[in-house]
Every structure is written in C-alpha cells, then in structure tokens.
Design an enzyme around this catalytic site. Sequence first.
Site, PDB file in Angstrom:
ATOM      1  N   HIS A  47       0.782  -1.166   0.003  1.00 38.99           N
ATOM      2  CA  HIS A  47       0.109   0.036  -0.029  1.00 38.99           C
ATOM      3  C   HIS A  47       0.896   0.985  -0.009  1.00 38.99           C
ATOM      4  CE1 HIS A  47       0.219   1.389   4.337  1.00 38.99           C
ATOM      5  NE2 HIS A  47       0.414   0.078   4.625  1.00 38.99           N
ATOM      6  N   ASP A  50       5.637   2.413   6.535  1.00 35.05           N
ATOM      7  CA  ASP A  50       4.576   1.467   6.499  1.00 35.05           C
ATOM      8  C   ASP A  50       3.524   2.420   5.282  1.00 35.05           C
ATOM      9  OD1 ASP A  50       2.046   0.425   6.848  1.00 35.05           O
ATOM     10  OD2 ASP A  50       1.764   1.206   8.798  1.00 35.05           O
ATOM     11  N   GLU A  96      -5.143   1.849   2.249  1.00 38.70           N
ATOM     12  CA  GLU A  96      -5.110   0.879   3.085  1.00 38.70           C
ATOM     13  C   GLU A  96      -5.211   1.361   4.503  1.00 38.70           C
ATOM     14  OE1 GLU A  96      -3.061  -2.057   6.008  1.00 38.70           O
ATOM     15  OE2 GLU A  96      -2.752   0.095   5.705  1.00 38.70           O
ATOM     16  N   GLU A  97      -4.855   2.645   4.855  1.00 38.91           N
ATOM     17  CA  GLU A  97      -4.592   2.812   6.319  1.00 38.91           C
ATOM     18  C   GLU A  97      -6.216   3.336   6.787  1.00 38.91           C
ATOM     19  OE1 GLU A  97      -2.570   2.408   8.268  1.00 38.91           O
ATOM     20  OE2 GLU A  97      -0.484   2.488   7.169  1.00 38.91           O
ATOM     21  N   ASP A 150       3.828  -6.011   3.755  1.00 39.55           N
ATOM     22  CA  ASP A 150       3.507  -4.706   4.462  1.00 39.55           C
ATOM     23  C   ASP A 150       4.710  -4.951   5.730  1.00 39.55           C
ATOM     24  OD1 ASP A 150       2.381  -2.562   5.990  1.00 39.55           O
ATOM     25  OD2 ASP A 150       0.431  -3.469   5.205  1.00 39.55           O
ATOM     26  N   HIS A 156       3.858   3.624  12.429  1.00 37.15           N
ATOM     27  CA  HIS A 156       2.951   4.573  12.761  1.00 37.15           C
ATOM     28  C   HIS A 156       3.459   5.817  13.404  1.00 37.15           C
ATOM     29  CE1 HIS A 156      -1.340   2.632  11.587  1.00 37.15           C
ATOM     30  NE2 HIS A 156      -0.367   2.467  10.800  1.00 37.15           N
TER      31      HIS A 156
END
Length: 356
Positions: free
Chosen positions: A63, A178, A210-211, A233, A318
């Site tokens: 992603h 990410d 995606e998030e 990922d 994150h």
Amino acid sequence: MIDLDMLKRISLVNGISGFEKQATRLMKSYIQDCVDEIKYDNLGSLIGIKKGVGPLKLLITGHIDEIGFIVKDIDDNGFIMVQPVGGWMGQNLPSSLMVITTRDGKEIKGVFGAPSPHGKTFEERKKVVEPADSFIDIGVLSKQEAIDLGIRKGDPITPVSEFTVMANEKCLMSKAWDDRIGVAVIIDVLRNLKGKEIYPTLYGAGTVQEEVGLRGAKTVGQMVKPDIAIAIDVTFAQDLPGDKSDVKLGTGVALSVMDGSVIAHTGLLKALERICDKYQIPYQMDMIAAGGTDSGELSKVEAGVVNMTLSIPSRYMHSHRTIIHQDDYQATVNLLTHFIENLDEALFQEIIEDKR
C-alpha cells in the site's frame, strides 16, 4: 546492492490516504520500463503488469498511502485543527513538524503545538492529548492570514521527516516505511525480473487508502481477480526493552501466519518456507492478534484467493521516525523473486491441494 536513493525518495514523497498521486507517479517512474502495461483503478491505485507465458495471475501489493492528517478547521487565531487519517498515537505528535499542501500545490510547514505545562497540575501534565484534539501552529496570528495562504478545509497534512542511515548502517530511519517499503520491494522485484520469461502474469500494485480500510486492495483485487495474491507490509519488531518476541530487526522476512484480517493459506505458507530453505533466505514467523493488511480484502475476492502477507519488521510503526533493516528488505525481495521464477502450474496445484 540496495538502491538507497530509491528507498529515500519512495519514503519521503508525500502521499497520505486519499492523496497518493505524488507517490504513485514516483512508483510509475521506477517500474515503467520493467512492465508491459500500467493500469489504475478509479481510486488511484497503480498496477504494473508483466505478462507471463502461462494462465496464472499473481498479484503482489504494497500500500502506497501513509498516515497523516486533513485540515478540519482554522480557529480565529489561525491555528489549524486536524482530522487524523490513519492510526496516530498522541504521544508521537507534540513538536512534530508537518506540511500542509494547499489546493494549488503550495506547501506550508507547521508544528504540532501544546499548551504550556506551567500552571498545570501533575495529573494534567501526564495526560496525552488525543490526535483529533491537537492543533498545528503555522506561525500566523489570525484565521484570515491562514486563509490568505490558501489553506482550506480538506487539505492534506503530511509528516516531515528525514532519511537517516543510522549507527549500524543497515538500519534505516524515515517516515512512511508503512508501507512504502512494500512498494520498494515491488519495484526491486520487477527490476530483478526485467527481460526474463516468467510463467504467471505478474501484477505489482501500489494500493491506496489501506490505512483507512484496505480500500485500494478491494478494488485492485476485483480488477485483477488473481489466482494468488501476496500483500507486502511492515510488522512490529518486538526487540525493544520489555518486549518478548522472536520477530526482530535483521533476522529476515517475516512470514505472517495470521493477523486480525486474515489467516495465511497453508499451502502458500509451506511453499514460501520451502523457497526460503532452498535459497537460504533468512525468515521468521509472525503472528499478531490485531491489525490487518491488504490481505484482508485480497483473500476474499470472488470464491477466495490463495493469499498471505509477507512482512518487514519495523520499530516505531505509525510514527514518522520508523526504523527498518536492509537485510530484512533484501530477504523479502529475494523470496518473492525466487517464488515467481519457480511458480508454474505444478507448484500452483500443489499449493491449492493443501486445502483439499
């Protein structure tokens, strides 16, 4: 040799969920001479297609969106109120530098502010401000000043970071690993296969959003209708003080047995383990109870897709200061390259028979 310049560019380009165009343009520039065709879904996901000699369709996704914020409001003093896009933790935000991109492409930097601790009780000072209650200071004194700069509700806000080669030079720190590191894996796999004949038709996709709900994976899966789909990922490197897990930086690609969105197809998992053993690719097993990846949607296309996730361990996921290890990245690239080179009808039948 790992292309550090590519990794730097792919991680630092701006592209929060819903605003991925700069990132997909960059991905396209790296893969366009390695594929036969490039397509997009209507959400903006990019798919590079390398045609194979057989009927199988293999989809690999990373992603391309990153977490960020959107301008929610501007108060009378010109402070920017924000709406989080993706899962932020409040303790990561104070004093963090951000950039707001206006409708006309102007970039305006600001910093996450916080009220002074002076005059607060001890208990008040311990409280973490929720991301949705945070504000950005762009250094103006009124709402009109902010409006005159072109800032409007709905403008994307992206973390500002640096690409850092750390004390151990194989450790790399940047924003958006990410999942830009998954996108980089796809780029290098396609580079490895350039000019080579393969059996499956390979679809390498940079999926969007995606998030915020695996949205690009759902639309790309419906477009491609793959026989096999592998999501790439990041996962949690649990080698920090107090953590107890065997998933660590520098110990190889992580084969994801399950997460909160999917359980790996056992036939595919065994096949990838055998590839690792055959080519002496370091790997580790990963299993988490929560969270999810593109696999959560890819596995459910039509009657179901042979699917699992390959993960790259990362510290401080994150956040905009995430650390990965080059050896884990290279192991992921090597595993996918060798799997694609070995994938034929016989191996596919062996994989799917594991469920029957």
